[in-house]
Design a protein around this motif. Sequence first.
Motif, mmCIF file in Angstrom:
data_model
loop_
_atom_site.group_PDB
_atom_site.id
_atom_site.type_symbol
_atom_site.label_atom_id
_atom_site.label_comp_id
_atom_site.label_asym_id
_atom_site.label_seq_id
_atom_site.Cartn_x
_atom_site.Cartn_y
_atom_site.Cartn_z
ATOM 1 N N GLU A 166 0.822 -1.203 0.000
ATOM 2 C CA GLU A 166 0.000 0.000 0.000
ATOM 3 C C GLU A 166 0.863 1.263 0.000
ATOM 4 O OE1 GLU A 166 -2.315 -3.384 1.567
ATOM 5 O OE2 GLU A 166 -0.358 -2.544 2.083
ATOM 6 N N ALA A 167 1.953 1.228 0.749
ATOM 7 C CA ALA A 167 2.860 2.381 0.776
ATOM 8 C C ALA A 167 3.520 2.578 -0.580
ATOM 9 C CB ALA A 167 3.916 2.191 1.861
ATOM 10 N N ILE A 168 3.946 1.492 -1.195
ATOM 11 C CA ILE A 168 4.587 1.567 -2.511
ATOM 12 C C ILE A 168 3.608 2.068 -3.563
ATOM 13 C CG2 ILE A 168 5.574 0.160 -4.354
ATOM 14 C CD1 ILE A 168 6.904 -1.531 -2.141
ATOM 15 N N GLU A 169 2.380 1.564 -3.520
ATOM 16 C CA GLU A 169 1.372 1.997 -4.485
ATOM 17 C C GLU A 169 1.041 3.476 -4.291
ATOM 18 O OE1 GLU A 169 -1.670 1.934 -7.494
ATOM 19 O OE2 GLU A 169 0.276 1.004 -7.139
ATOM 20 N N SER A 170 1.034 3.933 -3.041
ATOM 21 C CA SER A 170 0.742 5.351 -2.805
ATOM 22 C C SER A 170 1.848 6.235 -3.376
ATOM 23 C CB SER A 170 0.568 5.617 -1.307
ATOM 24 O OG SER A 170 1.803 5.572 -0.616
ATOM 25 N N LEU A 171 3.094 5.772 -3.337
ATOM 26 C CA LEU A 171 4.184 6.523 -3.950
ATOM 27 C C LEU A 171 4.002 6.608 -5.453
ATOM 28 C CD1 LEU A 171 6.962 7.914 -3.898
ATOM 29 C CD2 LEU A 171 8.008 5.636 -4.015
ATOM 30 N N ARG A 172 3.632 5.484 -6.065
ATOM 31 C CA ARG A 172 3.398 5.483 -7.519
ATOM 32 C C ARG A 172 2.283 6.469 -7.883
ATOM 33 N NH1 ARG A 172 0.165 4.166 -11.230
ATOM 34 N NH2 ARG A 172 -1.369 3.387 -9.730
ATOM 35 N N LYS A 173 1.187 6.408 -7.136
ATOM 36 C CA LYS A 173 0.066 7.314 -7.401
ATOM 37 C C LYS A 173 0.493 8.771 -7.270
ATOM 38 C CE LYS A 173 -3.935 4.448 -6.141
ATOM 39 N NZ LYS A 173 -5.084 4.320 -5.220
ATOM 40 N N ALA A 174 1.239 9.062 -6.221
ATOM 41 C CA ALA A 174 1.671 10.444 -5.994
ATOM 42 C C ALA A 174 2.583 10.930 -7.119
ATOM 43 C CB ALA A 174 2.384 10.549 -4.650
#
Length: 324
Positions: A166-174
């Motif tokens: 979830e943290a990694i995906e949030s970085l990608r989204k950002a």
Amino acid sequence: MKKPGPLFLLIICGFFIHQNIQAQRKMMTPEFLKKGDTVGILATARKIEMATLQPGIKLLESWGLHVVIGKTIGKEDHQLAGPDWIRATDFQEMLDNPSIKAIWAAKGGYGTVRIIDRIDFSNFKKKPKWVVGFSDMTVLHSHINNMGIETMHALMAMNVKTATPEAIESLRKALFGEKLEYKMADHPYNKNGKASGEIVGGNLSVLYSILGSKSEVDYKGKILFIEDLDEYLYHIDRMMMNLKRNGYFDGLKAVLIGGMTEMNDNDIPWGKDALQIIQDILKDYKIPVIFNFPAGHIKDNRAMIFGKTVSVDVNESGSKVTFE
């Protein structure tokens, strides 16, 4: 009744002009990334070896991005990734390189404040790029916020191996400009309410250390996020009391409390944990407060865009933070 003097009128006018500027300030958003763009990885603080960065490099490449490794990676000056001038030069070169669209911190620790006054942000102000990281990078988040430019509070390159999906995906989204929204379960210390405002903050110890400097952020009308790691509990109390006594909480719209991780205590216990300390100090403020927000020195370190307007909704069923 005596008419107000010119000095009084000048002070009043200045106050309202300041308030109006704060209300109307429009933050600049750097260009979001697209496949084929280049990200630079460097160290502004503690030393780090190239091998530690491999998971982070592979992650960026899996998203279709190119990677440039800074001169500070593998450098060593006791605890630091090379002397101050090398770390400052590395950051300056990436800041001024038009082909690099984002600068990603390899590691935190301590040392960014030692180079901040060596950096020339003239070109950056004309065409900003994303500065990404957390912890000691709070110095840069705050300093750049004063330029009216958004930054990205997110995991660093060394954290990829242990970060949650979830943290990694949030970085990608950002990085790619997708919507960020976080929902959390209720916490017994939460304070219900709704608010909207620009989000600022970062590591509590770093924020405390830059108070009174030109890197300090104006908290008035903002939503404050704080987190910390490896501090003594009485230090948390001391820092929070300093912020309270100097009025930094008075004009806030809301407060988000992230990870308060691996705290220390003395032989004679302080008597409260970090969350209880913060809850006690914030209890009299009529603003929403969210505890255990998923960011900080935790595996589930979700990305945030500092300087962005966010809406906060806290109630008995949980809380939600939405980035515009």
